[in-house]
Design a protein around this motif. Structure first.
Motif, PDB file in Angstrom:
ATOM      1  N   GLN A  77      84.615  37.976 -51.568  1.00 51.23           N
ATOM      2  CA  GLN A  77      83.567  36.961 -52.018  1.00 51.23           C
ATOM      3  C   GLN A  77      83.236  36.331 -50.441  1.00 51.23           C
ATOM      4  OE1 GLN A  77      85.438  34.304 -54.741  1.00 51.23           O
ATOM      5  NE2 GLN A  77      85.813  35.897 -56.348  1.00 51.23           N
ATOM      6  N   THR A  78      82.288  35.716 -50.630  1.00 56.46           N
ATOM      7  CA  THR A  78      81.645  34.667 -49.421  1.00 56.46           C
ATOM      8  C   THR A  78      82.936  33.531 -49.388  1.00 56.46           C
ATOM      9  OG1 THR A  78      80.401  33.314 -50.890  1.00 56.46           O
ATOM     10  CG2 THR A  78      79.298  35.077 -49.912  1.00 56.46           C
ATOM     11  N   GLU A  79      82.826  33.101 -47.989  1.00 58.68           N
ATOM     12  CA  GLU A  79      83.379  31.995 -47.802  1.00 58.68           C
ATOM     13  C   GLU A  79      82.296  31.051 -47.003  1.00 58.68           C
ATOM     14  OE1 GLU A  79      85.748  29.627 -47.382  1.00 58.68           O
ATOM     15  OE2 GLU A  79      86.675  30.315 -49.320  1.00 58.68           O
ATOM     16  N   LEU A  80      82.791  29.716 -46.601  1.00 65.15           N
ATOM     17  CA  LEU A  80      81.994  28.776 -46.113  1.00 65.15           C
ATOM     18  C   LEU A  80      81.008  29.406 -45.019  1.00 65.15           C
ATOM     19  CD1 LEU A  80      81.159  26.041 -46.079  1.00 65.15           C
ATOM     20  CD2 LEU A  80      82.999  25.399 -44.503  1.00 65.15           C
ATOM     21  N   GLY A  81      81.686  30.057 -43.970  1.00 61.37           N
ATOM     22  CA  GLY A  81      80.601  30.535 -42.744  1.00 61.37           C
ATOM     23  C   GLY A  81      80.116  31.880 -42.861  1.00 61.37           C
ATOM     24  N   GLN A  82      79.023  32.308 -42.292  1.00 66.51           N
ATOM     25  CA  GLN A  82      78.399  33.599 -42.450  1.00 66.51           C
ATOM     26  C   GLN A  82      79.310  34.655 -41.796  1.00 66.51           C
ATOM     27  OE1 GLN A  82      74.494  34.026 -41.466  1.00 66.51           O
ATOM     28  NE2 GLN A  82      73.714  32.013 -42.500  1.00 66.51           N
ATOM     29  N   PHE A  83      80.379  34.059 -40.883  1.00 65.78           N
ATOM     30  CA  PHE A  83      81.362  34.981 -40.467  1.00 65.78           C
ATOM     31  C   PHE A  83      82.604  34.928 -41.073  1.00 65.78           C
ATOM     32  CE2 PHE A  83      81.715  30.811 -38.559  1.00 65.78           C
ATOM     33  CZ  PHE A  83      83.145  30.674 -38.716  1.00 65.78           C
ATOM     34  N   LEU A 143      76.147  28.369 -42.162  1.00 66.27           N
ATOM     35  CA  LEU A 143      76.723  28.365 -43.456  1.00 66.27           C
ATOM     36  C   LEU A 143      76.635  29.479 -44.246  1.00 66.27           C
ATOM     37  CD1 LEU A 143      76.648  24.455 -44.386  1.00 66.27           C
ATOM     38  CD2 LEU A 143      78.566  25.814 -43.444  1.00 66.27           C
ATOM     39  N   SER A 144      77.378  29.942 -44.997  1.00 65.25           N
ATOM     40  CA  SER A 144      76.924  31.120 -46.087  1.00 65.25           C
ATOM     41  C   SER A 144      75.742  30.488 -47.014  1.00 65.25           C
ATOM     42  CB  SER A 144      77.910  31.596 -46.880  1.00 65.25           C
ATOM     43  OG  SER A 144      78.964  32.242 -46.152  1.00 65.25           O
ATOM     44  N   THR A 145      74.922  31.431 -47.618  1.00 60.25           N
ATOM     45  CA  THR A 145      73.578  30.861 -48.194  1.00 60.25           C
ATOM     46  C   THR A 145      73.952  30.599 -49.703  1.00 60.25           C
ATOM     47  OG1 THR A 145      73.159  33.434 -48.883  1.00 60.25           O
ATOM     48  CG2 THR A 145      72.425  32.540 -46.504  1.00 60.25           C
ATOM     49  N   ALA A 146      74.990  30.646 -50.401  1.00 65.63           N
ATOM     50  CA  ALA A 146      75.157  30.108 -51.462  1.00 65.63           C
ATOM     51  C   ALA A 146      74.994  28.609 -51.679  1.00 65.63           C
ATOM     52  CB  ALA A 146      76.858  30.237 -52.097  1.00 65.63           C
ATOM     53  N   ASP A 147      74.307  28.328 -53.023  1.00 63.40           N
ATOM     54  CA  ASP A 147      74.098  26.850 -52.969  1.00 63.40           C
ATOM     55  C   ASP A 147      74.982  25.854 -52.958  1.00 63.40           C
ATOM     56  OD1 ASP A 147      71.192  27.614 -53.393  1.00 63.40           O
ATOM     57  OD2 ASP A 147      71.297  27.635 -55.392  1.00 63.40           O
ATOM     58  N   ARG A 148      76.213  26.314 -53.359  1.00 65.57           N
ATOM     59  CA  ARG A 148      77.553  25.332 -53.312  1.00 65.57           C
ATOM     60  C   ARG A 148      78.000  24.868 -52.125  1.00 65.57           C
ATOM     61  NH1 ARG A 148      79.546  30.339 -54.795  1.00 65.57           N
ATOM     62  NH2 ARG A 148      81.517  31.060 -53.443  1.00 65.57           N
ATOM     63  N   TYR A 149      77.384  25.755 -51.052  1.00 59.42           N
ATOM     64  CA  TYR A 149      77.987  25.051 -49.721  1.00 59.42           C
ATOM     65  C   TYR A 149      76.830  24.387 -49.095  1.00 59.42           C
ATOM     66  CZ  TYR A 149      81.056  29.250 -50.224  1.00 59.42           C
ATOM     67  OH  TYR A 149      82.032  30.244 -50.453  1.00 59.42           O
ATOM     68  N   ALA A 150      75.735  24.541 -49.400  1.00 58.31           N
ATOM     69  CA  ALA A 150      74.719  23.688 -48.788  1.00 58.31           C
ATOM     70  C   ALA A 150      74.784  22.161 -49.713  1.00 58.31           C
ATOM     71  CB  ALA A 150      73.255  24.283 -49.233  1.00 58.31           C
ATOM     72  N   LEU A 151      75.125  22.151 -50.906  1.00 59.08           N
ATOM     73  CA  LEU A 151      75.439  21.107 -51.656  1.00 59.08           C
ATOM     74  C   LEU A 151      76.476  20.455 -51.417  1.00 59.08           C
ATOM     75  CD1 LEU A 151      74.508  19.247 -54.072  1.00 59.08           C
ATOM     76  CD2 LEU A 151      75.617  20.760 -55.651  1.00 59.08           C
ATOM     77  N   LEU A 152      77.718  21.132 -50.912  1.00 57.97           N
ATOM     78  CA  LEU A 152      78.734  20.361 -50.678  1.00 57.97           C
ATOM     79  C   LEU A 152      78.662  19.682 -49.239  1.00 57.97           C
ATOM     80  CD1 LEU A 152      81.887  19.722 -50.886  1.00 57.97           C
ATOM     81  CD2 LEU A 152      82.298  22.074 -49.730  1.00 57.97           C
ATOM     82  N   ASN A 153      77.780  20.476 -48.357  1.00 56.35           N
ATOM     83  CA  ASN A 153      77.633  20.076 -46.876  1.00 56.35           C
ATOM     84  C   ASN A 153      76.795  18.505 -47.194  1.00 56.35           C
ATOM     85  OD1 ASN A 153      77.240  20.373 -44.057  1.00 56.35           O
ATOM     86  ND2 ASN A 153      75.231  20.227 -44.669  1.00 56.35           N
TER      87      ASN A 153
END
Length: 498
Positions: A77-83, A143-153
């Motif tokens: 799965q994705t995690e917070l960063g694109q790396f 940041l990974s592109t999932a909405d939850r990361y942008a919202l949390l940020n």
């Protein structure tokens, strides 16, 4: 967070409704506990590993979406960063040949993922913090592109109201600021889950807190951050500061950070969930349609959606987890102490050490937490993060009274904790050959005073002595690390030098 969320704005009504739903969830949890609705003991454990992506030059690769598309497995799965990526291993019964089985599953899965990553010029790296990361890599755009990361940020920034300040003094000192939670992505860890009954939860959690320092001492693997040599395990101070919703005024008032060790031993799981509601305002006030109390009245099992979402935004090093499997609720202790890597062999050694140790300590007639002040356990954790394999910890003397006494971490592990871990693994019914193999890795680290962090630091300094500048030495250390990681040999057997 483990939750699918959508990016949206929250108003006052959303926050009031969410707070009310959190109270209902806590009431429902209390009823579930009182009615003894939780799953029977099944000795189930689970494992998650956060990973980095880096190219042949050792630099981070912002390609997790492309890699995940090629892997095409729900285990990744994705995690917070694109790396970053995360791999999840399905729960296993903690008995028999489980350690060997897990090692084989991990080797197969990571090897496959590594091959897929190479198709886009990258590779999998198991390490606590990638030495070549810079503050330029850790920005909102990565940041990974999932909405939850942008919202949390957005919500963390709104709560803080200003830039994050990173200030860590170790071998060198790092000071910088950040305008997003992206620096948190530099922290990649192993998360060890253990399903426990409500009656055993407090003993297991207390045991896990007590041994967190020993875990870090033998398993440290994050000595570099943003080009500076800091603590031997730099993830914890970075995680605290990169998720800190408190402006300086609230810090000075003693308001608790969202990433914390805790402040006391507990007597029930409910205390931790209750503390989370009492001390921390919700970051993501997303409310589910479920009425948890009505579900209980109807004989069903509530998801406690708001409680689990809120719980996922509070970063205890040993976190309580509520879950449902096959329609039956259960509790887990999630151990979040360890950094990733260096190899599958090292990860499994750390895993065996933890599960054996918490089993043995949780069943002692005179538990260690009755003889170890909680404040000392917290100080031990910081000491181990700063000094790793060379840490000196305070620990109760076996069979004696009096206050805890200072002892080298390696002596504590060799003389007291490894025998306890072996006895705990026997109690789980783990295969003796696998027990001895895994704990033997921990023993050799202690005898040689080598773990991932000490190897990285020694290799980096060899590179400097060979005439490389700082960035060249960090890149050379990372490339050599990746090369040796792929051999599978445990880190205590690695040669120094780039």
């Amino acid at each position: 967070m483990g939750e699918k969320v959508v990016s949206e704005a929250f108003d006052l009504a959303d926050r009031l409704r969410h707070r009310d739903k959190l109270k209902q969830c806590l009431q429902a949890l209390e009823r579930l506990l009182a009615e003894k609705r939780f799953d029977r003991p099944r000795n189930l454990m689970g494992l998650e590993i956060e990973l980095n992506l880096a190219g042949p030059d050792g630099m981070p690769s912002m390609v997790n979406a492309e890699v995940l598309e090629r892997i095409a497995s729900q285990d990744f799965q994705t995690e917070l960063g694109q790396f970053n990526l995360e791999v999840n291993i399905v729960p296993h019964r903690l008995s028999g040949r489980v350690l060997d089985q897990l090692a084989e599953e991990l080797r197969a899965g990571l090897s496959y993922a590594d091959r897929r990553a190479m198709e886009v010029g990258s590779g999998i790296v198991m390490i606590g913090s990638l030495p070549t990361l810079t503050s330029d890599h850790l920005v909102r755009g990565n940041l990974s592109t999932a909405d939850r990361y942008a919202l949390l940020n957005e919500q963390v920034l709104a709560a803080r109201g200003e830039e994050f300040t990173i200030d860590i003094a170790g071998v060198e000192r790092l000071t910088c600021t950040a305008r997003s939670i992206a620096p948190e992505a530099a922290c990649t860890s192993v998360q060890l889950h253990l399903q426990v009954t409500p009656g055993r939860f407090a003993a297991v959690w207390n045991a896990a807190q007590a041994v967190a320092a020993a875990q870090i001492a033998v398993g440290a693997n994050s000595p570099f951050l943003f080009g500076r040599e800091l603590w031997r395990e730099s993830r914890p101070p970075l995680f605290v500061q990169s998720t800190d919703t408190r402006p300086p005024e609230l810090q000075h008032q003693g308001v608790r950070p969202r990433t914390w060790f805790g402040e006391r031993w507990i007597s029930s799981a409910q205390e931790l969930f209750e503390e989370n509601l009492r001390y921390f305002p919700p970051l993501l006030p997303i409310s589910h349609d479920e009425d948890p109390l009505r579900v209980l009245d109807g004989g069903g099992v509530p998801g406690l959606h708001e409680l689990t979402l809120h719980n996922g935004t509070i970063y205890r090093w040993n976190r309580p987890v509520y879950g449902i499997a096959d329609g039956v609720p259960h509790l887990r202790v999630e151990n979040r102490v360890l950094p990733a890597g260096p190899t599958v062999t090292d990860v499994m050694a750390n895993t065996a050490f933890y599960y054996g140790l918490v089993r043995a300590l949780a069943e002692e007639s005179r538990p260690v937490w009755s003889r170890l002040p909680f404040a000392v356990a917290a100080e031990n954790f910081d000491e181990a993060c700063r000094h790793g394999i060379d840490a000196r910890l305070r620990w109760p003397r076996p069979g004696r009274g009096g206050p805890p006494v200072p002892v080298d971490a390696v002596r504590l592990v060799l003389d007291e904790l490894l025998p306890l871990a072996a006895a705990g693994l026997d109690a789980w019914g783990v295969e003796p050959a696998d027990r001895d193999h895994c704990l033997g890795v921990i023993e050799q680290r202690c005898r040689r005073r080598v773990n991932g962090a000490s190897w990285q630091a020694a290799t980096y300094h060899r590179a400097l002595e060979a005439g490389m500048d700082r960035q060249q030495a960090l890149a050379a250390t990372t490339r050599r690390y990746c090369e040796l990681m792929r051999t599978g040999e445990p880190v205590h057997a690695w040669p120094d030098g780039p």
